[in-house]
Design a protein around this motif. Sequence first.
Motif, PDB file in Angstrom:
ATOM      1  N   LYS A   1       5.186   2.459   2.498  1.00 40.12           N
ATOM      2  CA  LYS A   1       4.679   1.703   1.355  1.00 40.12           C
ATOM      3  C   LYS A   1       5.805   1.368   0.372  1.00 40.12           C
ATOM      4  O   LYS A   1       5.912   0.241  -0.129  1.00 40.12           O
ATOM      5  CB  LYS A   1       3.589   2.516   0.655  1.00 40.12           C
ATOM      6  CG  LYS A   1       3.259   2.108  -0.773  1.00 40.12           C
ATOM      7  CD  LYS A   1       2.578   0.762  -0.846  1.00 40.12           C
ATOM      8  CE  LYS A   1       2.196   0.441  -2.294  1.00 40.12           C
ATOM      9  NZ  LYS A   1       1.606  -0.893  -2.407  1.00 40.12           N
ATOM     10  N   THR A   2       6.663   2.346   0.098  1.00 39.62           N
ATOM     11  CA  THR A   2       7.681   2.177  -0.938  1.00 39.62           C
ATOM     12  C   THR A   2       8.827   1.268  -0.504  1.00 39.62           C
ATOM     13  O   THR A   2       9.257   0.398  -1.257  1.00 39.62           O
ATOM     14  CB  THR A   2       8.238   3.552  -1.353  1.00 39.62           C
ATOM     15  OG1 THR A   2       7.168   4.376  -1.824  1.00 39.62           O
ATOM     16  CG2 THR A   2       9.279   3.412  -2.450  1.00 39.62           C
ATOM     17  N   ALA A   3       9.310   1.464   0.718  1.00 45.95           N
ATOM     18  CA  ALA A   3      10.547   0.787   1.120  1.00 45.95           C
ATOM     19  C   ALA A   3      10.368  -0.385   2.069  1.00 45.95           C
ATOM     20  O   ALA A   3      11.253  -1.232   2.168  1.00 45.95           O
ATOM     21  CB  ALA A   3      11.504   1.807   1.749  1.00 45.95           C
ATOM     22  N   TYR A   4       9.225  -0.456   2.773  1.00 44.88           N
ATOM     23  CA  TYR A   4       9.114  -1.459   3.827  1.00 44.88           C
ATOM     24  C   TYR A   4       7.877  -2.354   3.724  1.00 44.88           C
ATOM     25  O   TYR A   4       7.948  -3.529   4.059  1.00 44.88           O
ATOM     26  CB  TYR A   4       9.116  -0.773   5.198  1.00 44.88           C
ATOM     27  CG  TYR A   4      10.334   0.076   5.439  1.00 44.88           C
ATOM     28  CD1 TYR A   4      11.545  -0.490   5.814  1.00 44.88           C
ATOM     29  CD2 TYR A   4      10.283   1.452   5.261  1.00 44.88           C
ATOM     30  CE1 TYR A   4      12.672   0.293   6.023  1.00 44.88           C
ATOM     31  CE2 TYR A   4      11.401   2.250   5.473  1.00 44.88           C
ATOM     32  CZ  TYR A   4      12.597   1.664   5.843  1.00 44.88           C
ATOM     33  OH  TYR A   4      13.708   2.439   6.043  1.00 44.88           O
ATOM     34  N   LEU A   5       6.750  -1.797   3.318  1.00 41.25           N
ATOM     35  CA  LEU A   5       5.488  -2.549   3.295  1.00 41.25           C
ATOM     36  C   LEU A   5       4.923  -2.532   1.877  1.00 41.25           C
ATOM     37  O   LEU A   5       3.830  -2.017   1.635  1.00 41.25           O
ATOM     38  CB  LEU A   5       4.491  -1.935   4.289  1.00 41.25           C
ATOM     39  CG  LEU A   5       4.960  -1.823   5.749  1.00 41.25           C
ATOM     40  CD1 LEU A   5       3.964  -1.007   6.563  1.00 41.25           C
ATOM     41  CD2 LEU A   5       5.140  -3.210   6.350  1.00 41.25           C
ATOM     42  N   LYS A   6       5.651  -3.105   0.944  1.00 40.30           N
ATOM     43  CA  LYS A   6       5.309  -2.960  -0.470  1.00 40.30           C
ATOM     44  C   LYS A   6       3.958  -3.563  -0.829  1.00 40.30           C
ATOM     45  O   LYS A   6       3.334  -3.146  -1.798  1.00 40.30           O
ATOM     46  CB  LYS A   6       6.416  -3.581  -1.329  1.00 40.30           C
ATOM     47  CG  LYS A   6       7.750  -2.860  -1.166  1.00 40.30           C
ATOM     48  CD  LYS A   6       8.832  -3.446  -2.049  1.00 40.30           C
ATOM     49  CE  LYS A   6      10.155  -2.710  -1.847  1.00 40.30           C
ATOM     50  NZ  LYS A   6      11.234  -3.246  -2.706  1.00 40.30           N
ATOM     51  N   GLY A   7       3.496  -4.511  -0.084  1.00 41.18           N
ATOM     52  CA  GLY A   7       2.203  -5.110  -0.387  1.00 41.18           C
ATOM     53  C   GLY A   7       1.041  -4.438   0.309  1.00 41.18           C
ATOM     54  O   GLY A   7      -0.118  -4.827   0.103  1.00 41.18           O
ATOM     55  N   ALA A   8       1.311  -3.422   1.115  1.00 42.65           N
ATOM     56  CA  ALA A   8       0.260  -2.768   1.899  1.00 42.65           C
ATOM     57  C   ALA A   8      -0.475  -1.725   1.081  1.00 42.65           C
ATOM     58  O   ALA A   8      -0.023  -1.290   0.022  1.00 42.65           O
ATOM     59  CB  ALA A   8       0.860  -2.132   3.151  1.00 42.65           C
ATOM     60  N   ASN A   9      -1.632  -1.304   1.592  1.00 41.60           N
ATOM     61  CA  ASN A   9      -2.433  -0.251   0.966  1.00 41.60           C
ATOM     62  C   ASN A   9      -1.984   1.096   1.531  1.00 41.60           C
ATOM     63  O   ASN A   9      -2.078   1.336   2.737  1.00 41.60           O
ATOM     64  CB  ASN A   9      -3.922  -0.486   1.254  1.00 41.60           C
ATOM     65  CG  ASN A   9      -4.807   0.546   0.607  1.00 41.60           C
ATOM     66  OD1 ASN A   9      -4.784   1.714   0.982  1.00 41.60           O
ATOM     67  ND2 ASN A   9      -5.607   0.114  -0.358  1.00 41.60           N
TER      68      ASN A   9
ATOM     69  N   GLU B   1      -7.266   2.178  -5.339  1.00 39.10           N
ATOM     70  CA  GLU B   1      -6.751   1.528  -6.535  1.00 39.10           C
ATOM     71  C   GLU B   1      -5.424   0.857  -6.189  1.00 39.10           C
ATOM     72  O   GLU B   1      -4.764   1.229  -5.233  1.00 39.10           O
ATOM     73  CB  GLU B   1      -6.511   2.567  -7.641  1.00 39.10           C
ATOM     74  CG  GLU B   1      -7.715   3.429  -7.980  1.00 39.10           C
ATOM     75  CD  GLU B   1      -7.340   4.560  -8.922  1.00 39.10           C
ATOM     76  OE1 GLU B   1      -6.745   4.273  -9.972  1.00 39.10           O
ATOM     77  OE2 GLU B   1      -7.620   5.714  -8.605  1.00 39.10           O
ATOM     78  N   ALA B   2      -5.059  -0.123  -7.007  1.00 40.31           N
ATOM     79  CA  ALA B   2      -3.763  -0.767  -6.819  1.00 40.31           C
ATOM     80  C   ALA B   2      -2.656   0.212  -7.188  1.00 40.31           C
ATOM     81  O   ALA B   2      -2.695   0.831  -8.247  1.00 40.31           O
ATOM     82  CB  ALA B   2      -3.669  -2.012  -7.698  1.00 40.31           C
ATOM     83  N   ALA B   3      -1.684   0.401  -6.297  1.00 44.49           N
ATOM     84  CA  ALA B   3      -0.634   1.384  -6.528  1.00 44.49           C
ATOM     85  C   ALA B   3       0.731   0.711  -6.597  1.00 44.49           C
ATOM     86  O   ALA B   3       1.050  -0.131  -5.771  1.00 44.49           O
ATOM     87  CB  ALA B   3      -0.637   2.429  -5.417  1.00 44.49           C
ATOM     88  N   PRO B   4       1.563   1.080  -7.573  1.00 45.14           N
ATOM     89  CA  PRO B   4       2.916   0.543  -7.635  1.00 45.14           C
ATOM     90  C   PRO B   4       3.774   1.162  -6.547  1.00 45.14           C
ATOM     91  O   PRO B   4       3.490   2.252  -6.060  1.00 45.14           O
ATOM     92  CB  PRO B   4       3.402   0.988  -9.023  1.00 45.14           C
ATOM     93  CG  PRO B   4       2.631   2.245  -9.299  1.00 45.14           C
ATOM     94  CD  PRO B   4       1.282   2.041  -8.663  1.00 45.14           C
ATOM     95  N   SER B   5       4.822   0.465  -6.129  1.00 52.91           N
ATOM     96  CA  SER B   5       5.695   1.002  -5.085  1.00 52.91           C
ATOM     97  C   SER B   5       6.707   1.980  -5.658  1.00 52.91           C
ATOM     98  O   SER B   5       7.289   2.770  -4.912  1.00 52.91           O
ATOM     99  CB  SER B   5       6.431  -0.145  -4.381  1.00 52.91           C
ATOM    100  OG  SER B   5       7.194  -0.896  -5.311  1.00 52.91           O
ATOM    101  N   THR B   6       6.964   1.899  -6.954  1.00 50.24           N
ATOM    102  CA  THR B   6       7.865   2.856  -7.600  1.00 50.24           C
ATOM    103  C   THR B   6       7.141   3.513  -8.771  1.00 50.24           C
ATOM    104  O   THR B   6       5.970   3.249  -8.998  1.00 50.24           O
ATOM    105  CB  THR B   6       9.149   2.155  -8.079  1.00 50.24           C
ATOM    106  OG1 THR B   6       8.788   1.038  -8.912  1.00 50.24           O
ATOM    107  CG2 THR B   6       9.966   1.646  -6.900  1.00 50.24           C
TER     108      THR B   6
END
Length: 481
Positions: free
Chosen positions: A377-385, A264-269
């Motif tokens: 995912k949160t701090a560096y690769l925000k568009g990644a899965n 699923e699409a996940a928010p970074s925060t």
Amino acid sequence: MVSTRQPGGNSSSVVDLFPTKHLEAPKVRDMPEAPARFRSVIGPGIIAAGVGMASGEFILYPYIASQVGLVFVWAAFVGLATQYFLNMEIERYTLATGETALTGFSRYWRHWGLVFAILAYFANIWPGWATSSATLITYLVGGSVPPIAIGILLLIGVILTMAPVVYQALEKIEMVKVAAVLLLIVVASFAAISASTWADVPHIVTRAGLPYQELGFALLMGALAFAGAGGGQNLCQSNWIRDKRFGMGAYVPRIVSPVTGHPEAAPSTGFVFEPTPENLGRWRRWWKFANIEQLSTFVAISFLTILFTSLLAYATVFGQEGLASDISFLEAEGNALNETVGGWFGTFFWIIGAFSLFAAALGIVDYTSRLGADVLKTAYLKGANESKIYFALVWGLVVIGIIVILSGLSQPLVLLVISAVTGGLMMFIYSALLLLVNKRVLPKEIRPGIGRVAALIWAFLLFGFLSVLTFNQQLQNLLGG
């Protein structure tokens, strides 16, 4: 229901408390309803006990009991009590925000999460749990430790890759492990622990001591830090309760298999709730459930296991001449159990121990990869899965572990002490950071009270003191002092 109040508007909003220099502000939603039955929230504490029920419970504390008796079992209670409060402050942040504690730290300095992820990797690239499990398997069927340990690591990679929802698979495996260990405890209490051993149980209090001259600070710090969990595993309470849908974690998607799951699409925060009477009522119910779940699973199970495995070692091999100062004391213990109880019991002991250490290795690969995936995912690769990052890290850890084993570093006790010392240093640092984020970021209605603050200060001082003592001892050893 989503709040319409925005940071910076005419109305003050709870999101105004969150630093946004490095990460965007969380979204505002209502706190989800807590479940009607406590049974529905059982799981994260079982995983914490199951993953932690390895180095301290099957190796470090029994080894200490085999060398000096029951004089250091008291440290298990101190370690578990300290970790209970650490775990609950980690859970407090995630219950209230749906973010992990590492994300909370990264709001103040972008790279805090990366620091802890790297330390967790450094602690766990030494596959001490896999080699320990392999060692016990050789007692059962023979063979060589390195190829068995490599097979264990590969199996772990496959299990974590193929599970549709990783948390659910991990929960089931750790529950089976806990049940098996409790069965061992029940059988041992009647069949293997003599009346004279039971009579010596008060020595835990009356003869309590700190046998550093016999065993060294590094080993004792490892036992205290790994009583139950330790190091990065405590931080992963955030990830596990979020995948269990605790509190605001219900709004955050779970890690799923790239092969069998449905991402699923996940928010970074994360998400945060306004402290309305309705939301605070739900919060109090969630907080009560979370505290009970940790006490009745993680703390209770871990302490019982440490106590009984220490008693088993004390009853069988304490004072034995020529006892090896490494993990092979478990072979001597199993042989002693075979002689005193019957040939079946030593074999049963090794089977439970091997499975326990395998399940611990599985959980360690999981939580180390979860921490790294969350940070990236949160701090560096925000568009990644996040799921794909997680599985890349899983297999990276497996490959590194195999390289370490092939390099010849296969003595489990040495590897576990390295991991434990690193874990203690991590706990020293994040005790202070938890105090910072939970007192500054969360709404005042749900911030830790004076008792919980005192517990965090105690954890900071305890692990700081132990870290200094351990590094000083290792430096003296290095310089020949």
